[in-house]
Design an enzyme around this catalytic site. Structure first.
Site, PDB file in Angstrom:
ATOM      1  N   ALA A   1      46.106  34.656  37.371  1.00  0.00           N
ATOM      2  CA  ALA A   1      44.945  35.548  37.462  1.00  0.00           C
ATOM      3  C   ALA A   1      43.641  34.784  37.255  1.00  0.00           C
ATOM      4  O   ALA A   1      43.652  33.566  37.021  1.00  0.00           O
ATOM      5  CB  ALA A   1      45.103  36.669  36.434  1.00  0.00           C
ATOM      6  N   HIS A   2      42.541  35.527  37.277  1.00  0.00           N
ATOM      7  CA  HIS A   2      41.212  34.907  37.199  1.00  0.00           C
ATOM      8  C   HIS A   2      41.036  34.039  35.947  1.00  0.00           C
ATOM      9  O   HIS A   2      41.541  34.362  34.868  1.00  0.00           O
ATOM     10  CB  HIS A   2      40.137  35.998  37.210  1.00  0.00           C
ATOM     11  CG  HIS A   2      40.224  36.909  36.015  1.00  0.00           C
ATOM     12  ND1 HIS A   2      39.579  36.642  34.829  1.00  0.00           N
ATOM     13  CD2 HIS A   2      40.921  38.047  35.814  1.00  0.00           C
ATOM     14  CE1 HIS A   2      39.849  37.584  33.956  1.00  0.00           C
ATOM     15  NE2 HIS A   2      40.674  38.447  34.523  1.00  0.00           N
ATOM     16  N   ASP A   3      40.369  32.932  36.118  1.00  0.00           N
ATOM     17  CA  ASP A   3      39.941  32.060  35.018  1.00  0.00           C
ATOM     18  C   ASP A   3      41.103  31.448  34.221  1.00  0.00           C
ATOM     19  O   ASP A   3      40.923  31.060  33.067  1.00  0.00           O
ATOM     20  CB  ASP A   3      39.001  32.815  34.055  1.00  0.00           C
ATOM     21  CG  ASP A   3      37.805  33.400  34.789  1.00  0.00           C
ATOM     22  OD1 ASP A   3      37.076  32.617  35.425  1.00  0.00           O
ATOM     23  OD2 ASP A   3      37.612  34.635  34.751  1.00  0.00           O
TER      24      ASP A   3
ATOM     25  N   ASN B   1      42.194  34.543  31.982  1.00  0.00           N
ATOM     26  CA  ASN B   1      41.641  33.752  30.867  1.00  0.00           C
ATOM     27  C   ASN B   1      42.703  33.111  29.972  1.00  0.00           C
ATOM     28  O   ASN B   1      42.424  32.768  28.828  1.00  0.00           O
ATOM     29  CB  ASN B   1      40.708  34.610  29.996  1.00  0.00           C
ATOM     30  CG  ASN B   1      39.429  34.973  30.708  1.00  0.00           C
ATOM     31  OD1 ASN B   1      39.241  36.115  31.110  1.00  0.00           O
ATOM     32  ND2 ASN B   1      38.559  33.998  30.901  1.00  0.00           N
TER      33      ASN B   1
END
Ligand code: COA
Length: 224
Positions: free
Chosen positions: A138-140, A158
């Site tokens: 997922a993102h980051d 994250n």
């Protein structure tokens, strides 16, 4: 070296899968490298096992080396060290055609992205990382050098996976969690809290199981 021929460290399951990926990508594979003397000279999936690093000096100017042909992170690290010491060129990442890498994400050298993996925005994948089939990042998300992410793993936003960590098949990692360096997450686990370095965590939710020994005499305290 543009579209150099490739030599793959490791002739087991992962190395063979990488050879198959090279075929899909239209890349020529000269052979496998393997430290086990009994493997030298064998032909595996039509690809010869050339020997150990000292046996391939003649390919110095025509081949690049893929150092991620084994799942064990410490062994990948050993192969990288031997490749560098021999002065051979390390290969660029190999990315299955089904995988879209957004412009905001980065993939390091000799890393492998297998079929069906989904890479979201601002994902940072280091060097010599295996992201096996059907993984979601997922993102980051940040994944450091030498990590192995097994098939079907879901990593939430994250999350940080530190150097040399191994995430077992089918695991899920909750958002913002950190997985410590050279730790292992057992298959089928759900990780909801930070995992310290050099331990095995497993289960649902994942809990401490044991401290990990260093395989292959490859303590990260050793100089590279
Ligand atoms: C973690 C694993 C590698 C075993 O490692 P190991 O060092 O041999 O660990 P052990 O078998 O000694 O297990 C230690 C403890 O963790 C537990 N454990 C191990 N794996 C577990 C898992 N996936 N889920 C829950 N508990 C697990 C064991 O039951 C044992 O518990 P106990 O001390 O209470 O008896 C293995 O169980 C596993 O999860 N493999 C997945 C590998 C993978 O994803 N490969 C992908 C290849 S493509």
């Amino acid at each position: 070296m543009k579209d150099a021929k490739l030599i793959i460290w490791g002739c087991g399951g992962m190395g063979r899968e990488i050879a198959a990926l090279c075929e899909i990508l239209g890349r020529d594979v000269i052979g496998f490298l393997d430290e086990r003397i009994e493997m030298h000279g064998q032909i595996i999936d039509d690809v010869p096992v050339l020997g150990d690093i000292a046996d391939i000096a003649k390919y110095r100017h025509e081949a690049e080396i893929i150092c991620s042909g084994v799942g064990e992170p410490a062994l990948k690290r050993k192969f990288v060290r031997k490749t560098r010491e021999a002065g051979l060129q390390i290969a660029s990442p190999l990315i299955h055609p089904s995988v879209h890498v957004p412009p905001s994400s980065r993939i390091g050298v000799s890393s492998i992205l297998c079929a069906g993996t989904i890479i979201s925005i601002n994902v940072n994948i280091g060097n010599f990382v295996i992201v096996n089939t059907n993984v979601t990042l997922a993102h980051d998300v940040s994944i450091s050098d030498y990590c192995t992410i097994s098939p079907g793993v879901n990593i939430s936003g994250n999350v940080t996976v530190e150097e040399g960590a191994f995430i077992g098949t089918g695991s899920a990692i909750r958002e913002k969690v950190s997985i410590g360096a050279w730790s292992m997450v057992g298959g089928g686990s759900f990780v909801k809290n930070d995992v310290p370095p050099q331990v095995l965590y497993a289960g649902v939710p994942a809990v401490y199981k044991k401290t990990r020994a260093w395989p292959h005499n490859e303590s990260p305290c050793d100089k590279q």
